[in-house]
Design a protein around this motif. Structure first.
Motif, short mmCIF file in Angstrom:
data_model
loop_
_atom_site.label_atom_id
_atom_site.label_comp_id
_atom_site.label_asym_id
_atom_site.label_seq_id
_atom_site.Cartn_x
_atom_site.Cartn_y
_atom_site.Cartn_z
N ARG A 13 0.85 -1.19 0.00
CA ARG A 13 0.00 0.00 0.00
C ARG A 13 0.88 1.24 0.00
NH1 ARG A 13 -4.91 -1.93 0.29
NH2 ARG A 13 -5.35 -3.80 1.46
N VAL A 14 0.42 2.27 -0.68
CA VAL A 14 1.12 3.55 -0.72
C VAL A 14 0.16 4.63 -0.27
CG1 VAL A 14 2.77 2.87 -2.50
CG2 VAL A 14 0.59 3.84 -3.17
N GLN A 15 0.71 5.67 0.33
CA GLN A 15 -0.15 6.74 0.81
C GLN A 15 -0.40 7.74 -0.30
OE1 GLN A 15 1.11 8.61 4.41
NE2 GLN A 15 -0.90 9.46 4.77
N ARG A 16 -1.69 7.92 -0.57
CA ARG A 16 -2.14 8.91 -1.55
C ARG A 16 -3.29 9.67 -0.92
NH1 ARG A 16 -1.95 4.39 -5.78
NH2 ARG A 16 0.13 4.60 -6.62
N LYS A 17 -3.64 10.79 -1.51
CA LYS A 17 -4.78 11.53 -0.97
C LYS A 17 -6.05 10.81 -1.35
CE LYS A 17 -2.42 15.91 -1.01
NZ LYS A 17 -2.40 17.28 -1.44
N PRO A 18 -6.96 10.53 -0.50
CA PRO A 18 -7.05 10.94 0.89
C PRO A 18 -6.49 9.92 1.89
CG PRO A 18 -9.14 10.01 0.23
CD PRO A 18 -8.21 9.94 -0.96
N GLY A 19 -5.98 8.76 1.45
CA GLY A 19 -5.48 7.76 2.40
C GLY A 19 -4.57 6.76 1.72
N TRP A 20 -4.60 5.53 2.23
CA TRP A 20 -3.75 4.46 1.71
C TRP A 20 -4.48 3.70 0.62
CZ3 TRP A 20 1.25 3.81 3.19
CH2 TRP A 20 1.66 4.52 4.30
N GLU A 21 -3.74 3.37 -0.47
CA GLU A 21 -4.29 2.61 -1.58
C GLU A 21 -3.31 1.52 -1.99
OE1 GLU A 21 -5.18 5.12 -4.89
OE2 GLU A 21 -6.38 6.51 -3.71
N VAL A 22 -3.82 0.49 -2.64
CA VAL A 22 -2.95 -0.56 -3.16
C VAL A 22 -2.03 0.06 -4.21
CG1 VAL A 22 -2.89 -2.71 -4.49
CG2 VAL A 22 -4.62 -2.38 -2.72
N ALA A 23 -0.76 -0.29 -4.14
CA ALA A 23 0.23 0.25 -5.09
C ALA A 23 -0.08 -0.21 -6.51
CB ALA A 23 1.63 -0.22 -4.69
N SER A 24 0.29 0.62 -7.46
CA SER A 24 0.12 0.22 -8.85
C SER A 24 1.26 -0.73 -9.22
CB SER A 24 0.11 1.45 -9.76
OG SER A 24 1.32 2.17 -9.61
N THR A 25 1.03 -1.56 -10.25
CA THR A 25 2.05 -2.51 -10.69
C THR A 25 3.16 -1.76 -11.42
OG1 THR A 25 0.83 -2.92 -12.72
CG2 THR A 25 0.46 -4.45 -10.89
N PRO A 26 4.34 -2.29 -11.42
CA PRO A 26 4.77 -3.53 -10.77
C PRO A 26 5.11 -3.31 -9.30
CG PRO A 26 6.60 -2.62 -12.03
CD PRO A 26 5.41 -1.71 -12.26
N TYR A 27 5.02 -4.39 -8.52
CA TYR A 27 5.37 -4.36 -7.11
C TYR A 27 5.78 -5.77 -6.69
CZ TYR A 27 0.50 -5.99 -6.76
OH TYR A 27 -0.67 -6.68 -6.94
N THR A 28 6.24 -5.91 -5.45
CA THR A 28 6.62 -7.22 -4.93
C THR A 28 5.86 -7.51 -3.65
OG1 THR A 28 8.50 -6.27 -3.74
CG2 THR A 28 8.95 -7.22 -5.90
N ILE A 29 5.73 -8.80 -3.36
CA ILE A 29 5.12 -9.27 -2.12
C ILE A 29 6.12 -10.23 -1.48
CG2 ILE A 29 3.20 -10.50 -1.04
CD1 ILE A 29 1.52 -9.67 -3.52
N LEU A 30 6.43 -10.01 -0.20
CA LEU A 30 7.36 -10.84 0.55
C LEU A 30 6.57 -11.72 1.51
CD1 LEU A 30 10.36 -11.41 1.38
CD2 LEU A 30 10.04 -9.64 3.12
N ASP A 31 6.70 -13.04 1.37
CA ASP A 31 6.01 -13.99 2.24
C ASP A 31 7.03 -14.83 2.99
OD1 ASP A 31 3.13 -13.68 1.65
OD2 ASP A 31 3.75 -14.23 -0.39
N SER A 32 6.76 -15.08 4.27
CA SER A 32 7.62 -15.94 5.08
C SER A 32 7.34 -17.41 4.76
CB SER A 32 7.36 -15.70 6.57
OG SER A 32 7.69 -14.38 6.90
N LEU A 33 8.40 -18.21 4.72
CA LEU A 33 8.32 -19.65 4.49
C LEU A 33 8.91 -20.37 5.70
CD1 LEU A 33 9.55 -19.74 0.77
CD2 LEU A 33 7.18 -19.83 1.59
#
Length: 148
Positions: free
Chosen positions: A30-50
């Protein structure tokens, strides 16, 4: 045993720095935009614990080494986007320059003993109601030992 959360947060920050793109920990970034937090636009990464591996003294002894494993999923709209992002992840996490890591991974209270790329899957397209999404999966293991 070394706590995992500081390793996770530091690795996510390294991925963001190395790629210049947002990285979510276990969820869409998520990135902060007006007026609040929104899902980031692509491309992006997701880090998951294994699942992790442990060596050394018993786990109740804080001097045990830990090998924390993670999956880093690069997400984009095109194959070239995710390959570009995965290349930057690879260089950021396990890349070397002149015999040293290309990017530092400083974690308070521990020493990073090793970083290893254990899986590199390539781009996999999928089509959803929202449109085409391409993901590229990489798995890394960060081995840490308590700082002396």
């Amino acid at each position: 045993m070394t706590a995992r959360l500081p390793v996770t947060r530091t690795l996510a920050a390294l991925v963001e720095h190395a790629t210049g793109r947002p990285c979510g920990i276990g969820e869409l970034p998520r990135v902060q935009r007006k007026p609040g937090w929104e899902v980031a636009s692509t491309p992006y990464t997701i880090l998951d614990s294994l699942p992790a591996e442990f060596t050394g003294p018993p786990l109740w002894d804080w001097h045990a080494d830990a090998a924390w494993s993670y999956q880093i999923t690069s997400v984009g709209e095109r194959v070239d986007q995710v390959e570009w992002l995965a290349d930057r992840v690879r260089v950021g996490v396990v890349g070397r320059t002149g015999g040293r890591w290309s990017h530092d991974l400083h974690i308070p209270g521990v020493l990073v003993a090793d970083r290893e790329l254990t899986y590199d899957a390539g781009g996999e397209p999928s089509v959803s109601a929202a449109g085409a999404i391409v993901s590229y999966v990489q798995r890394v293991t960060i081995t840490v030992t308590p700082a002396a």
